[in-house]
Design a protein around this motif. Structure first.
Motif, PDB file in Angstrom:
ATOM      1  N   PHE A   1       0.809  -1.222   0.000  1.00 36.46           N
ATOM      2  CA  PHE A   1       0.000   0.000   0.000  1.00 36.46           C
ATOM      3  C   PHE A   1       0.843   1.274   0.000  1.00 36.46           C
ATOM      4  O   PHE A   1       0.296   2.375   0.104  1.00 36.46           O
ATOM      5  CB  PHE A   1      -0.940  -0.002   1.206  1.00 36.46           C
ATOM      6  CG  PHE A   1      -1.948  -1.116   1.193  1.00 36.46           C
ATOM      7  CD1 PHE A   1      -3.222  -0.914   0.658  1.00 36.46           C
ATOM      8  CD2 PHE A   1      -1.630  -2.369   1.690  1.00 36.46           C
ATOM      9  CE1 PHE A   1      -4.156  -1.933   0.634  1.00 36.46           C
ATOM     10  CE2 PHE A   1      -2.560  -3.405   1.669  1.00 36.46           C
ATOM     11  CZ  PHE A   1      -3.829  -3.185   1.139  1.00 36.46           C
ATOM     12  N   ALA A   2       2.162   1.119  -0.115  1.00 34.96           N
ATOM     13  CA  ALA A   2       3.059   2.286  -0.076  1.00 34.96           C
ATOM     14  C   ALA A   2       2.703   3.377  -1.084  1.00 34.96           C
ATOM     15  O   ALA A   2       2.772   4.569  -0.762  1.00 34.96           O
ATOM     16  CB  ALA A   2       4.504   1.837  -0.262  1.00 34.96           C
ATOM     17  N   PRO A   3       2.299   3.037  -2.342  1.00 38.10           N
ATOM     18  CA  PRO A   3       1.944   4.106  -3.288  1.00 38.10           C
ATOM     19  C   PRO A   3       0.791   4.988  -2.796  1.00 38.10           C
ATOM     20  O   PRO A   3       0.737   6.169  -3.148  1.00 38.10           O
ATOM     21  CB  PRO A   3       1.549   3.339  -4.556  1.00 38.10           C
ATOM     22  CG  PRO A   3       2.327   2.065  -4.477  1.00 38.10           C
ATOM     23  CD  PRO A   3       2.325   1.717  -3.017  1.00 38.10           C
ATOM     24  N   CYS A   4      -0.109   4.434  -1.992  1.00 38.15           N
ATOM     25  CA  CYS A   4      -1.207   5.249  -1.436  1.00 38.15           C
ATOM     26  C   CYS A   4      -0.647   6.358  -0.548  1.00 38.15           C
ATOM     27  O   CYS A   4      -1.110   7.507  -0.594  1.00 38.15           O
ATOM     28  CB  CYS A   4      -2.167   4.387  -0.629  1.00 38.15           C
ATOM     29  SG  CYS A   4      -2.994   3.083  -1.561  1.00 38.15           S
ATOM     30  N   LYS A   5       0.349   6.009   0.260  1.00 35.89           N
ATOM     31  CA  LYS A   5       0.985   7.010   1.115  1.00 35.89           C
ATOM     32  C   LYS A   5       1.774   8.018   0.284  1.00 35.89           C
ATOM     33  O   LYS A   5       1.682   9.229   0.478  1.00 35.89           O
ATOM     34  CB  LYS A   5       1.937   6.323   2.108  1.00 35.89           C
ATOM     35  CG  LYS A   5       1.290   5.595   3.249  1.00 35.89           C
ATOM     36  CD  LYS A   5       2.375   5.041   4.182  1.00 35.89           C
ATOM     37  CE  LYS A   5       1.802   4.312   5.367  1.00 35.89           C
ATOM     38  NZ  LYS A   5       2.859   3.750   6.248  1.00 35.89           N
ATOM     39  N   GLU A   6       2.563   7.485  -0.629  1.00 33.71           N
ATOM     40  CA  GLU A   6       3.472   8.341  -1.386  1.00 33.71           C
ATOM     41  C   GLU A   6       2.729   9.316  -2.296  1.00 33.71           C
ATOM     42  O   GLU A   6       3.122  10.485  -2.427  1.00 33.71           O
ATOM     43  CB  GLU A   6       4.418   7.468  -2.217  1.00 33.71           C
ATOM     44  CG  GLU A   6       5.359   6.626  -1.371  1.00 33.71           C
ATOM     45  CD  GLU A   6       6.030   5.525  -2.169  1.00 33.71           C
ATOM     46  OE1 GLU A   6       5.808   5.465  -3.413  1.00 33.71           O
ATOM     47  OE2 GLU A   6       6.766   4.708  -1.561  1.00 33.71           O
ATOM     48  N   LYS A   7       1.666   8.832  -2.937  1.00 32.75           N
ATOM     49  CA  LYS A   7       0.942   9.663  -3.908  1.00 32.75           C
ATOM     50  C   LYS A   7      -0.334  10.271  -3.330  1.00 32.75           C
ATOM     51  O   LYS A   7      -1.057  10.979  -4.041  1.00 32.75           O
ATOM     52  CB  LYS A   7       0.593   8.818  -5.139  1.00 32.75           C
ATOM     53  CG  LYS A   7       1.798   8.159  -5.802  1.00 32.75           C
ATOM     54  CD  LYS A   7       2.776   9.182  -6.371  1.00 32.75           C
ATOM     55  CE  LYS A   7       4.051   8.527  -6.887  1.00 32.75           C
ATOM     56  NZ  LYS A   7       3.838   7.611  -7.994  1.00 32.75           N
ATOM     57  N   GLN A   8      -0.611   9.972  -2.056  1.00 36.35           N
ATOM     58  CA  GLN A   8      -1.754  10.572  -1.352  1.00 36.35           C
ATOM     59  C   GLN A   8      -3.089  10.295  -2.057  1.00 36.35           C
ATOM     60  O   GLN A   8      -3.825  11.201  -2.434  1.00 36.35           O
ATOM     61  CB  GLN A   8      -1.545  12.088  -1.202  1.00 36.35           C
ATOM     62  CG  GLN A   8      -0.370  12.473  -0.312  1.00 36.35           C
ATOM     63  CD  GLN A   8      -0.590  12.062   1.147  1.00 36.35           C
ATOM     64  OE1 GLN A   8      -1.541  12.486   1.782  1.00 36.35           O
ATOM     65  NE2 GLN A   8       0.297  11.216   1.666  1.00 36.35           N
ATOM     66  N   PHE A   9      -3.396   9.008  -2.252  1.00 34.62           N
ATOM     67  CA  PHE A   9      -4.708   8.649  -2.787  1.00 34.62           C
ATOM     68  C   PHE A   9      -5.298   7.499  -1.987  1.00 34.62           C
ATOM     69  O   PHE A   9      -4.593   6.811  -1.250  1.00 34.62           O
ATOM     70  CB  PHE A   9      -4.643   8.297  -4.276  1.00 34.62           C
ATOM     71  CG  PHE A   9      -3.794   7.089  -4.621  1.00 34.62           C
ATOM     72  CD1 PHE A   9      -4.265   5.795  -4.437  1.00 34.62           C
ATOM     73  CD2 PHE A   9      -2.525   7.249  -5.170  1.00 34.62           C
ATOM     74  CE1 PHE A   9      -3.498   4.679  -4.764  1.00 34.62           C
ATOM     75  CE2 PHE A   9      -1.746   6.145  -5.495  1.00 34.62           C
ATOM     76  CZ  PHE A   9      -2.235   4.857  -5.296  1.00 34.62           C
ATOM     77  N   LYS A  10      -6.612   7.312  -2.121  1.00 33.16           N
ATOM     78  CA  LYS A  10      -7.321   6.241  -1.454  1.00 33.16           C
ATOM     79  C   LYS A  10      -7.948   5.319  -2.488  1.00 33.16           C
ATOM     80  O   LYS A  10      -8.500   5.781  -3.484  1.00 33.16           O
ATOM     81  CB  LYS A  10      -8.396   6.808  -0.521  1.00 33.16           C
ATOM     82  CG  LYS A  10      -7.823   7.618   0.633  1.00 33.16           C
ATOM     83  CD  LYS A  10      -8.912   8.059   1.601  1.00 33.16           C
ATOM     84  CE  LYS A  10      -8.317   8.826   2.772  1.00 33.16           C
ATOM     85  NZ  LYS A  10      -9.351   9.212   3.762  1.00 33.16           N
ATOM     86  N   LEU A  11      -7.864   4.033  -2.222  1.00 34.11           N
ATOM     87  CA  LEU A  11      -8.326   3.032  -3.176  1.00 34.11           C
ATOM     88  C   LEU A  11      -9.843   2.940  -3.224  1.00 34.11           C
ATOM     89  O   LEU A  11     -10.526   3.033  -2.207  1.00 34.11           O
ATOM     90  CB  LEU A  11      -7.757   1.664  -2.804  1.00 34.11           C
ATOM     91  CG  LEU A  11      -6.237   1.525  -2.914  1.00 34.11           C
ATOM     92  CD1 LEU A  11      -5.762   0.285  -2.167  1.00 34.11           C
ATOM     93  CD2 LEU A  11      -5.806   1.486  -4.374  1.00 34.11           C
TER      94      LEU A  11
END
Length: 252
Positions: A66-76
């Protein structure tokens, strides 16, 4: 923009789902063990593709997916759990290590991913989870004890998560494909043929019962059903275990 996560993304049903979801208005985290395959898939797709190489046999570090969610600031908005492992052995030759590995990949890692997906850090309210199980979870064929057990456990996890996640209106469903026209299914069919042929009394009957009248199911057709479950058209469906049998006589 819609945001999705797909495991088992580099082959079979998982790859078909990624290709169906990918467009200029989507961002997809694609998960697989092979970095080269992930990179090749990314190069041929529209939209934003975030490759994450990861082996789901490792359940301890799953939050890294889930690291890209943190890095790019989005929610799935959705997650497709399509990774799976298989080994065909009769009970007389099964070993504990094989059973444990299949349980980790086919069930335990799914539960761990659901744990993180449920966090508001990673998902939007009203999002959807779809797990790819198997009719083997109900058929319990010769030589498939580890696989059938792990997929049956996955079904139970889906139904439990569906009940627990209702307060965020997160839907959790599973599909149970019959025989699919993928590399993994082809290999499984060949191996199962070898296992069944060792039975002196049941081989002919087992082969006859396991024929799919409608033929093998194309991965693209499975992807259409999965994407339907992700979308708003299925917003009142949760906790469902949906068979896609191809007419297979699975004696439910």
């Amino acid at each position: 923009m819609r945001y999705y996560l797909v495991t088992g993304a580099t082959s079979g049903i998982g790859e078909a789902c990624v290709k169906k979801l990918a467009n200029d208005d989507t961002c997809i985290i694609i998960v697989g063990r092979n970095q080269d395959k992930l990179s090749a898939l990314k190069e041929n797709l529209p939209g934003i593709i975030e490759p994450v190489p990861y082996d789901l046999d490792n359940i301890q570090d799953i939050e890294k997916i889930f690291a890209p969610c943190k890095e790019k600031q989005f929610k799935l908005n959705g997650m497709i759990y399509c990774a799976g492992a298989d080994e065909l052995r009769p009970i007389k030759s099964i070993n504990t290590e094989t059973m444990q590995s299949l349980m980790r990949i086919n069930c335990f890692s799914f539960v761990r991913m659901c744990k993180y997906f449920y966090s508001k850090r990673y998902s939007a309210d009203g999002s959807s989870i779809v797990a790819v199980s198997s009719l083997s979870s109900r058929m319990c064929d010769v030589g498939m004890v580890s696989y059938s057990m792990s997929k049956a456990a996955l079904n139970a996890a889906v139904k439990t998560a569906a009940k627990e996640f209702t307060n965020r209106r997160i839907r959790v469903n599973a599909i149970l494909p019959g025989g699919v026209s993928s590399r993994m299914s082809s290999e499984k069919g060949e191996l199962l043929s070898d296992v069944v042929s060792t039975s002196s009394t049941t081989s002919k009957n087992t082969h006859s019962e396991n024929k799919q009248p409608f033929g093998l199911i194309p991965c693209d057709d499975m992807a259409r059903i999965i994407c339907y479950l992700l979308g708003d058209e299925a917003k009142y469906m949760t906790g469902e275990i949906i068979s896609v049998s191809g007419g297979l006589n699975h004696n439910l």
